[in-house]
Design an enzyme around this catalytic site. Sequence first.
Site, mmCIF file in Angstrom:
data_model
loop_
_atom_site.group_PDB
_atom_site.id
_atom_site.type_symbol
_atom_site.label_atom_id
_atom_site.label_comp_id
_atom_site.label_asym_id
_atom_site.label_seq_id
_atom_site.Cartn_x
_atom_site.Cartn_y
_atom_site.Cartn_z
ATOM 1 C CG ASP A 1 -0.290 -0.461 2.502
ATOM 2 O OD1 ASP A 1 0.951 -0.400 2.591
ATOM 3 O OD2 ASP A 1 -1.008 -0.862 3.427
ATOM 4 C CG HIS B 1 -6.140 -2.016 8.603
ATOM 5 N ND1 HIS B 1 -6.131 -0.679 8.925
ATOM 6 C CD2 HIS B 1 -4.881 -2.442 8.870
ATOM 7 C CE1 HIS B 1 -4.940 -0.322 9.358
ATOM 8 N NE2 HIS B 1 -4.158 -1.379 9.333
HETATM 9 P P1 PGA Z 1 1.619 -1.904 12.969
HETATM 10 O O1 PGA Z 1 0.588 -1.738 11.782
HETATM 11 O O2 PGA Z 1 2.489 -3.042 12.611
HETATM 12 O O3 PGA Z 1 2.399 -0.623 13.001
HETATM 13 O O4 PGA Z 1 0.832 -2.150 14.208
HETATM 14 C C1 PGA Z 1 -0.080 -2.857 11.317
HETATM 15 C C2 PGA Z 1 -1.084 -2.469 10.258
HETATM 16 O O5 PGA Z 1 -1.695 -1.403 10.363
HETATM 17 O O6 PGA Z 1 -1.287 -3.250 9.328
#
Ligand code: PGA
Length: 261
Positions: free
Chosen positions: A67, A138
Amino acid sequence: MEVVIVPDAKAGGEIIAEAMAALLRRKPDALLGVATGSTPLPVYEALAGKVRAGAVDASRARICQLDEYVGLPADHPESYRSTVLRQVVEPLGLTADSFMGPDGTAADVQAACEAYDRALSEAGGVDLQLLGIGTDGHIGFNEPCSSLASRTRIKTLTEQTRVDNARFFDGDIDQVPHHVITQGIGTILEARHLVLLATGEGKADAVAQSVEGPVAAVVPASALQLHPHATVVVDEAAASKLKLADYFRHTYTNKPTWQGL
Ligand code: PGA
């Protein structure tokens, strides 16, 4: 779905890095889909360590992004292009040539999304896609109620995700873009192997709903249940709300049907 419960984030990083190394030994030009955020960092550190130690040759590896923020200049330090170059591509000794991602600066965002889906297919598809999970469930930036068949497209971030990501922008939520390009859930499901890593208690609810709840667009990570080879690696804290935790430990230890990471 295979669920592997590890003692801590470092052990999760090690086990996934070894899976990536094994893939690269089998297929030196494998296309590795990487994720951003804090969770995957132990994976990248462990894989770079293996490369430095000569345990795996990653010189032909190809890397692709999940993304990207819309509207951040590509060379902004928090663009996902910059982040992946800094955290993955450079430590593996690769160059930007071996790396692909969606263009978050394109004037025609829809065309850029379609071009990225096409580029992934033309590259032969993703061999192993590493995923994090949001506190809202998500994957990529497919926020709750994303179509389970979605393709790469523009999405609006939830307030929760912008709050979660403000730490990358000096704690200032106003600097966090509202829009992103993300591989769709349908796009993600085309990868040959999905590996989701979740660590910390803050992810325990999202993990339990994704692994043990129904497949539902309101919990995008539950779509992994539809994939024939999905592995969920969780530390004890992120596993703390799994009712089947003991069963998962038993399955992994005894490995009768274990497909291997
Ligand atoms: P994080 O993000 O690893 O910083 O917790 C995970 C995500 O939003 O997919």
